[in-house]
Design an enzyme around this catalytic site. Structure first.
Site, short mmCIF file in Angstrom:
data_model
loop_
_atom_site.label_atom_id
_atom_site.label_comp_id
_atom_site.label_asym_id
_atom_site.label_seq_id
_atom_site.Cartn_x
_atom_site.Cartn_y
_atom_site.Cartn_z
N LYS A 177 0.84 -1.21 0.00
CA LYS A 177 0.00 0.00 0.00
C LYS A 177 0.88 1.25 0.00
O LYS A 177 1.57 1.54 0.97
CB LYS A 177 -0.90 0.06 1.23
CG LYS A 177 -1.94 1.17 1.06
CD LYS A 177 -2.54 1.66 2.34
CE LYS A 177 -1.82 2.85 2.92
NZ LYS A 177 -1.93 4.11 2.18
N GLY A 188 7.14 4.61 8.28
CA GLY A 188 6.27 5.77 8.48
C GLY A 188 6.47 6.34 9.87
O GLY A 188 7.56 6.22 10.45
N THR A 228 6.27 7.11 13.91
CA THR A 228 6.38 6.28 15.12
C THR A 228 5.00 6.01 15.69
O THR A 228 4.73 4.91 16.18
CB THR A 228 7.29 7.00 16.14
OG1 THR A 228 8.61 7.07 15.57
CG2 THR A 228 7.36 6.26 17.46
N GLY A 239 3.48 3.28 13.69
CA GLY A 239 4.29 2.09 13.97
C GLY A 239 3.89 1.46 15.30
O GLY A 239 3.79 0.24 15.43
N CYS A 296 13.53 10.38 7.10
CA CYS A 296 13.49 9.87 8.47
C CYS A 296 14.86 9.99 9.15
O CYS A 296 14.94 10.20 10.35
CB CYS A 296 13.00 8.44 8.49
SG CYS A 296 13.82 7.42 7.28
P1 NDP Z 1 1.97 7.71 8.54
O1 NDP Z 1 2.82 6.92 9.46
O2 NDP Z 1 0.57 7.96 8.90
O3 NDP Z 1 1.98 7.06 7.09
C1 NDP Z 1 2.81 6.03 6.63
C2 NDP Z 1 1.99 4.98 5.87
O4 NDP Z 1 1.13 4.29 6.78
C3 NDP Z 1 1.06 5.57 4.82
O5 NDP Z 1 0.95 4.68 3.74
C4 NDP Z 1 -0.24 5.65 5.59
O6 NDP Z 1 -1.35 5.72 4.75
C5 NDP Z 1 -0.21 4.36 6.37
N1 NDP Z 1 -1.07 4.31 7.55
C6 NDP Z 1 -1.64 5.34 8.23
N2 NDP Z 1 -2.34 4.87 9.29
C7 NDP Z 1 -2.20 3.51 9.28
C8 NDP Z 1 -2.67 2.46 10.14
N3 NDP Z 1 -3.41 2.70 11.21
N4 NDP Z 1 -2.32 1.19 9.84
C9 NDP Z 1 -1.54 0.92 8.77
N5 NDP Z 1 -1.08 1.87 7.94
C10 NDP Z 1 -1.39 3.15 8.18
O7 NDP Z 1 2.69 9.08 8.27
P2 NDP Z 1 1.99 10.42 7.75
O8 NDP Z 1 2.04 10.40 6.29
O9 NDP Z 1 0.66 10.65 8.35
O10 NDP Z 1 2.98 11.49 8.33
C11 NDP Z 1 2.86 11.89 9.69
C12 NDP Z 1 4.22 12.17 10.27
O11 NDP Z 1 4.96 10.98 10.30
C13 NDP Z 1 5.05 13.10 9.43
O12 NDP Z 1 4.78 14.41 9.76
C14 NDP Z 1 6.43 12.69 9.77
O13 NDP Z 1 6.85 13.35 10.92
C15 NDP Z 1 6.31 11.24 10.07
N6 NDP Z 1 6.74 10.38 8.97
C16 NDP Z 1 7.90 9.72 9.12
C17 NDP Z 1 8.37 8.92 8.11
C18 NDP Z 1 9.64 8.21 8.26
O14 NDP Z 1 10.11 7.58 7.33
N7 NDP Z 1 10.24 8.29 9.41
C19 NDP Z 1 7.67 8.77 6.85
C20 NDP Z 1 6.40 9.47 6.80
C21 NDP Z 1 5.99 10.24 7.84
P3 NDP Z 1 -1.86 7.16 4.24
O15 NDP Z 1 -0.71 7.84 3.60
O16 NDP Z 1 -2.86 6.80 3.25
O17 NDP Z 1 -2.35 7.87 5.45
#
Ligand code: NDP
Length: 475
Positions: free
Chosen positions: A181, A233, A235, A238, A289
């Site tokens: 996804k 994604g 924390t 996660g 990240c």
């Molecule tokens: P998320 O952790 O929400 O998104 C990462 C992925 O997980 C996306 O594909 C998202 O879908 C999906 N997702 C969201 N909720 C769930 C769930 N409950 N179960 C399974 N999968 C899920 O990150 P965001 O895009 O909302 O970003 C928020 C913050 O996270 C950012 O501001 C940043 O600080 C941090 N971030 C950190 C990353 C890293 O690599 N360290 C990467 C991205 C974000 P969808 O996009 O459709 O919501």
């Protein structure tokens, strides 16, 4: 400073369909529900395409397709699986320009980065893991390591195609099948990858792509037919996933946030360090990240380094991501922009001093200028929380021990950088820093042969290298 004439990359090379379905069992299929979402170009707010929103029934269909493909794919000799992976890698190289433009349109990152960093690394990951597919018996995980089954993979928006490659290449090399996804705001390169799977004649069901939002991701990771979950994604999400998978048989790897320290000692080559600081936090608009979001600089050279850094930031060009001269592209979404603004405002409110170079901001789209905070205390939110934007927090130190103490004073532990001319100091620091990756006199260097992953709240498991195979094998 030079005036640069615009040098925009042509977008004619990409062919974006008005609407996309789901890629399941080697076919484009329509989702069961009516709901769709729009993906926009963050640099212009122009709608690029409508994308299907997979519900539980669609995710189930994708997992079943992957489960059906698993016996055939996993039983195939490794050398045969390798041929498919090599073929995918070559097609990615052939279509690299198209994929780079598509990534830049959907994500907002400068074409210079998608063309010169993302795409070469995407191809390199497929080439690298193709090479492992027939050598798994020699990887150190037993004589006949077995794949796990169906991998449910959820990826973020900051490196859409690269994160796909990190997830899919090792999974397939080990004989697993995949349901992936992509993030809601950046689905287009994953959908282009679906076409590449067809072009490579990959057997149906080996790779399935389901688009949607967080609920789609949750449906995927919680599906009982999924044997392994890989997530990159925030924390926060996660944690939710770890909680919901606790006590199940599913194997889990998490690659989460970070708040890396980029540590500059007084004996460092300062001009080189300035380039490393810029690359550490302003590469990909700081949507990284492992970004070097905390600069720890030795007090004796702090003023000199900051002057040089500010001069350098004055030369960065922010604007049209398709322009080959652009250094800083668009922020990926309105939500992310709001988060960066909120944390930057908190930095000012808590007493840090904010600085940005004079830099015109385009009228449309989501933008944030490169920003440096000085006078930052360890207790400030901008020193503790992941901003995930082009914002650098500067702290100082006097002794190596103080640098270690401050660098490790974070709930995260993904990466760190150390700038010094002394090898012994480098090793001394590296052995004390609680970070999965420590870069020496460089930053944000990636290579498929090198493992990557975190400690503490940055997650667990390793991706990349021989270590990255372990997550996809029953060992
Ligand atoms: P998320 O952790 O929400 O998104 C990462 C992925 O997980 C996306 O594909 C998202 O879908 C999906 N997702 C969201 N909720 C769930 C769930 N409950 N179960 C399974 N999968 C899920 O990150 P965001 O895009 O909302 O970003 C928020 C913050 O996270 C950012 O501001 C940043 O600080 C941090 N971030 C950190 C990353 C890293 O690599 N360290 C990467 C991205 C974000 P969808 O996009 O459709 O919501």
């Amino acid at each position: 400073m030079f005036e640069y004439a615009p040098a925009p990359e042509s977008r004619d090379i990409v062919d974006i369909r008005p609407s996309y379905g789901l890629f399941i069992n080697g076919e484009w299929v329509e989702p069961q529900g009516e709901e769709r979402h729009k993906t926009v170009n963050p640099a212009t707010e122009e709608v690029l395409a409508e994308v299907a929103w997979a519900g539980e029934a669609d995710v189930d269909r994708a997992v079943q397709a992957a489960a059906k493909a698993f016996p055939v794919w996993s039983a195939m000799p490794g050398a045969e699986r390798a041929k498919y992976l090599f073929r995918i890698a070559r097609i990615i190289q052939e279509r690299a320009r198209e994929l780079a433009v598509l990534e830049t349109l959907d994500n907002g990152k400068p074409i210079r980065e998608s063309r010169d960093v993302d795409l070469p690394l995407v191809a390199a990951h497929f080439f690298y893991y193709a090479g492992w597919a027939d050598k798994l018996s020699y990887a150190g995980f037993g004589e006949k390591p077995r794949p796990l089954g169906v991998a449910g993979q959820v990826i973020p928006w900051n490196f859409p195609l690269l994160m796909l490659a990190w997830k899919i290449a090792p999974a397939l090399a080990c004989g697993n099948t995949v349901v992936l996804k992509p993030a809601e705001t950046t689905p287009l390169t994953a959908l282009a990858f679906a076409d590449i799977c067809r072009q490579a004649d990959l057997p149906p069901g080996v790779v399935n792509i389901v688009t949607g939002a967080g609920e789609t991701g949750a449906a995927l990771v919680n599906h009982p037919g999924v044997d392994k979950v890989a997530f990159t994604g925030s924390t926060e999400v996660g944690r939710l996933i770890a909680r919901s998978l606790a006590g199940t048989r599913k194997k889990l790897t998490l690659e989460l946030g970070g708040k890396a320290a980029n540590i500059v000692f007084e004996d460092a080559p300062l001009d080189q360090a300035v380039e490393g600081i810029v690359n550490g936090i302003f590469f990909n608009q700081g949507h990284v990240c492992c970004a070097g979001s905390r600069l720890l600089v030795q007090e004796s050279v702090a003023d000199e380094l900051l002057d040089a850094l500010k001069r350098r930031l004055g030369t960065l060009r922010l604007g049209d991501p398709l322009d080959k001269n652009t250094d800083i592209g668009a922020i990926n979404s309105a939500e992310q922009l709001a988060k960066i603004r909120e944390l930057s405002a908190a930095g000012e409110a808590e007493g840090a001093e904010r600085w940005s170079p004079a830099c015109p901001i385009p009228d449309r789209g989501y933008w944030f200028p490169p920003t440096v905070f000085t006078g930052v205390a360890q207790s400030h939110r901008i020193a503790r929380e992941e901003i995930f934007g082009p914002v650098l927090s500067v702290l100082t130190f006097r002794t190596p021990a103080e640098a270690v103490e401050k660098a490790n004073n974070t709930p995260y532990g993904l990466s760190a950088g150390v700038w010094t001319e002394k090898g012994s100091r480098m090793l001394w620091m590296a052995s004390r820093l609680r970070a999965g990756v420590v870069w020496s006199n460089t930053f944000n260097r990636f290579d498929p042969t090198s493992p990557f992953g975190g400690y503490k709240e940055s997650g667990y498991g390793r991706e990349g290298g021989r270590h990255g195979l372990e997550a996809y094998l029953a060992v």
